[in-house]
Design an enzyme around this catalytic site. Sequence first.
Site, PDB file in Angstrom:
ATOM      1  N   ARG A  18      25.759 -30.250  12.147  1.00  0.00           N
ATOM      2  CA  ARG A  18      24.975 -29.533  11.129  1.00  0.00           C
ATOM      3  C   ARG A  18      25.829 -28.557  10.327  1.00  0.00           C
ATOM      4  O   ARG A  18      25.526 -28.240   9.193  1.00  0.00           O
ATOM      5  CB  ARG A  18      23.836 -28.737  11.795  1.00  0.00           C
ATOM      6  CG  ARG A  18      22.799 -29.596  12.480  1.00  0.00           C
ATOM      7  CD  ARG A  18      21.568 -28.740  12.803  1.00  0.00           C
ATOM      8  NE  ARG A  18      20.695 -29.370  13.778  1.00  0.00           N
ATOM      9  CZ  ARG A  18      19.765 -30.277  13.486  1.00  0.00           C
ATOM     10  NH1 ARG A  18      19.598 -30.673  12.248  1.00  0.00           N
ATOM     11  NH2 ARG A  18      19.011 -30.804  14.429  1.00  0.00           N
ATOM     12  N   PHE A  52      23.638 -43.857   8.454  1.00  0.00           N
ATOM     13  CA  PHE A  52      23.394 -42.606   9.162  1.00  0.00           C
ATOM     14  C   PHE A  52      24.375 -41.550   8.662  1.00  0.00           C
ATOM     15  O   PHE A  52      25.571 -41.796   8.578  1.00  0.00           O
ATOM     16  CB  PHE A  52      23.541 -42.800  10.677  1.00  0.00           C
ATOM     17  CG  PHE A  52      23.010 -41.636  11.445  1.00  0.00           C
ATOM     18  CD1 PHE A  52      21.638 -41.465  11.600  1.00  0.00           C
ATOM     19  CD2 PHE A  52      23.859 -40.681  11.959  1.00  0.00           C
ATOM     20  CE1 PHE A  52      21.128 -40.366  12.274  1.00  0.00           C
ATOM     21  CE2 PHE A  52      23.365 -39.570  12.637  1.00  0.00           C
ATOM     22  CZ  PHE A  52      21.994 -39.413  12.795  1.00  0.00           C
ATOM     23  N   VAL A  53      23.854 -40.403   8.281  1.00  0.00           N
ATOM     24  CA  VAL A  53      24.693 -39.333   7.733  1.00  0.00           C
ATOM     25  C   VAL A  53      24.532 -38.032   8.530  1.00  0.00           C
ATOM     26  O   VAL A  53      23.488 -37.794   9.135  1.00  0.00           O
ATOM     27  CB  VAL A  53      24.384 -39.073   6.235  1.00  0.00           C
ATOM     28  CG1 VAL A  53      24.845 -40.229   5.361  1.00  0.00           C
ATOM     29  CG2 VAL A  53      22.896 -38.806   6.001  1.00  0.00           C
ATOM     30  N   ASP A  61      22.154 -33.597  11.531  1.00  0.00           N
ATOM     31  CA  ASP A  61      22.867 -33.712  12.801  1.00  0.00           C
ATOM     32  C   ASP A  61      22.930 -35.128  13.339  1.00  0.00           C
ATOM     33  O   ASP A  61      22.126 -35.989  12.983  1.00  0.00           O
ATOM     34  CB  ASP A  61      22.160 -32.864  13.863  1.00  0.00           C
ATOM     35  CG  ASP A  61      20.842 -33.495  14.314  1.00  0.00           C
ATOM     36  OD1 ASP A  61      19.990 -33.755  13.437  1.00  0.00           O
ATOM     37  OD2 ASP A  61      20.673 -33.762  15.517  1.00  0.00           O
ATOM     38  N   ASP A  95      13.882 -41.023   5.649  1.00  0.00           N
ATOM     39  CA  ASP A  95      14.363 -42.323   6.129  1.00  0.00           C
ATOM     40  C   ASP A  95      13.175 -43.285   6.105  1.00  0.00           C
ATOM     41  O   ASP A  95      12.890 -43.914   5.088  1.00  0.00           O
ATOM     42  CB  ASP A  95      14.943 -42.098   7.531  1.00  0.00           C
ATOM     43  CG  ASP A  95      15.590 -43.321   8.128  1.00  0.00           C
ATOM     44  OD1 ASP A  95      14.849 -44.185   8.625  1.00  0.00           O
ATOM     45  OD2 ASP A  95      16.827 -43.418   8.124  1.00  0.00           O
ATOM     46  N   LYS A 143      16.582 -42.484   1.622  1.00  0.00           N
ATOM     47  CA  LYS A 143      17.097 -43.846   1.866  1.00  0.00           C
ATOM     48  C   LYS A 143      16.000 -44.804   1.434  1.00  0.00           C
ATOM     49  O   LYS A 143      15.137 -45.168   2.252  1.00  0.00           O
ATOM     50  CB  LYS A 143      17.391 -44.046   3.358  1.00  0.00           C
ATOM     51  CG  LYS A 143      18.469 -43.150   3.945  1.00  0.00           C
ATOM     52  CD  LYS A 143      18.634 -43.465   5.442  1.00  0.00           C
ATOM     53  CE  LYS A 143      19.578 -42.530   6.132  1.00  0.00           C
ATOM     54  NZ  LYS A 143      19.547 -42.686   7.615  1.00  0.00           N
ATOM     55  N   GLU A 164      12.835 -30.838   2.479  1.00  0.00           N
ATOM     56  CA  GLU A 164      13.265 -31.689   3.597  1.00  0.00           C
ATOM     57  C   GLU A 164      14.714 -32.104   3.377  1.00  0.00           C
ATOM     58  O   GLU A 164      15.196 -32.166   2.249  1.00  0.00           O
ATOM     59  CB  GLU A 164      12.321 -32.912   3.653  1.00  0.00           C
ATOM     60  CG  GLU A 164      12.677 -33.998   4.627  1.00  0.00           C
ATOM     61  CD  GLU A 164      12.628 -33.584   6.085  1.00  0.00           C
ATOM     62  OE1 GLU A 164      13.174 -32.525   6.429  1.00  0.00           O
ATOM     63  OE2 GLU A 164      12.084 -34.352   6.904  1.00  0.00           O
ATOM     64  N   ASP A 165      15.397 -32.378   4.475  1.00  0.00           N
ATOM     65  CA  ASP A 165      16.803 -32.782   4.351  1.00  0.00           C
ATOM     66  C   ASP A 165      16.939 -34.248   3.943  1.00  0.00           C
ATOM     67  O   ASP A 165      17.680 -34.583   3.030  1.00  0.00           O
ATOM     68  CB  ASP A 165      17.580 -32.502   5.651  1.00  0.00           C
ATOM     69  CG  ASP A 165      16.929 -33.109   6.901  1.00  0.00           C
ATOM     70  OD1 ASP A 165      15.799 -33.632   6.811  1.00  0.00           O
ATOM     71  OD2 ASP A 165      17.549 -33.059   7.976  1.00  0.00           O
ATOM     72  N   GLY A 220      16.821 -29.661  10.065  1.00  0.00           N
ATOM     73  CA  GLY A 220      17.755 -30.283   9.124  1.00  0.00           C
ATOM     74  C   GLY A 220      17.896 -29.624   7.773  1.00  0.00           C
ATOM     75  O   GLY A 220      18.961 -29.660   7.170  1.00  0.00           O
TER      76      GLY A 220
HETATM   77  P1  IMP Z   1      11.712 -40.333   8.858  1.00  0.00           P
HETATM   78  O1  IMP Z   1      10.418 -39.889   9.454  1.00  0.00           O
HETATM   79  O2  IMP Z   1      12.135 -41.675   9.379  1.00  0.00           O
HETATM   80  O3  IMP Z   1      11.705 -40.293   7.345  1.00  0.00           O
HETATM   81  O4  IMP Z   1      12.812 -39.356   9.393  1.00  0.00           O
HETATM   82  C1  IMP Z   1      13.107 -38.177   8.791  1.00  0.00           C
HETATM   83  C2  IMP Z   1      13.878 -37.268   9.720  1.00  0.00           C
HETATM   84  O5  IMP Z   1      14.791 -37.980  10.539  1.00  0.00           O
HETATM   85  C3  IMP Z   1      14.724 -36.327   8.905  1.00  0.00           C
HETATM   86  O6  IMP Z   1      14.050 -35.128   8.696  1.00  0.00           O
HETATM   87  C4  IMP Z   1      15.960 -36.147   9.740  1.00  0.00           C
HETATM   88  O7  IMP Z   1      15.790 -35.052  10.590  1.00  0.00           O
HETATM   89  C5  IMP Z   1      16.068 -37.405  10.548  1.00  0.00           C
HETATM   90  N1  IMP Z   1      17.029 -38.367   9.948  1.00  0.00           N
HETATM   91  C6  IMP Z   1      16.749 -39.503   9.271  1.00  0.00           C
HETATM   92  N2  IMP Z   1      17.856 -40.127   8.871  1.00  0.00           N
HETATM   93  C7  IMP Z   1      18.873 -39.354   9.305  1.00  0.00           C
HETATM   94  C8  IMP Z   1      20.310 -39.459   9.155  1.00  0.00           C
HETATM   95  O8  IMP Z   1      20.895 -40.373   8.546  1.00  0.00           O
HETATM   96  N3  IMP Z   1      21.022 -38.459   9.723  1.00  0.00           N
HETATM   97  C9  IMP Z   1      20.459 -37.413  10.389  1.00  0.00           C
HETATM   98  N4  IMP Z   1      19.140 -37.274  10.527  1.00  0.00           N
HETATM   99  C10 IMP Z   1      18.354 -38.237   9.992  1.00  0.00           C
HETATM  100 MG    MG Z   2      14.372 -33.195   8.721  1.00  0.00          MG
END
Ligand code: IMP
Ligand code: MG
Length: 183
Positions: A172, A159-160, A166, A110, A138, A106-107, A52
């Site tokens: 992407r 969701f983005v 992606d 969440d 978020k 990091e992108d 990402g």
């Molecule tokens: P987390 O472990 O829940 O914080 O998830 C983080 C990872 O989930 C990010 O590095 C993204 O690759 C993916 N992710 C979380 N939210 C989104 C979204 O809205 N769009 C796309 N990928 C997401």
């Molecule tokens: Mg990521």
Amino acid sequence: MSKQGEVVKIKDLSFEVYLSEQTIKERVSEIGAELSKSYAGKNPIILAVLNGSFIFAADLARNISIPCELTFIKVSSYDGIQSTEELTTHIGLSVSITGRDVIIVEDIIDSGKTMKHLMHELSSLEPTSISLVTLLLKPDCLQVDIKPDFIGFEIPPEFVVGYGLDYDGYGRNLSHIFALTKE
Ligand code: IMP
Ligand code: MG
């Protein structure tokens, strides 16, 4: 390049522009300047988290004016559009971070679980410092105690896609960041 106001369809979902390419560009340049200031006199290693963050990391790196190294890892805890408990390492570290100032790029954060796991794993390698830069956060979705040091944009729990992010592998390459359409 997608025009502002345009709706894009990826598989079964429709997305509309949420953060424009120009808005992202300006913020990335600010973060680059902040990092250059914070790490002045140091020789940090930028650790971009694939897939990402590849576009964000590429743009951010070109806005950093101090000497730095750039390396990549690939981890995931995401399955389609749902966060999962497990952290899988697909591509591991190829350089030593022991005694280094590490900047994780990091992108999006969440639930925060991916970064929580990753930072825990990296800490055991005894870097001098670890900081976390995320383009998107978020805040309402956070499930763990994690505080990024640099945040591009705080966004609602939507969701983005685009600018590296992606939906099921697609989107992407979009220049803007798109969010799911409301209807
Ligand atoms: P987390 O472990 O829940 O914080 O998830 C983080 C990872 O989930 C990010 O590095 C993204 O690759 C993916 N992710 C979380 N939210 C989104 C979204 O809205 N769009 C796309 N990928 C997401
Ligand atoms: Mg990521």
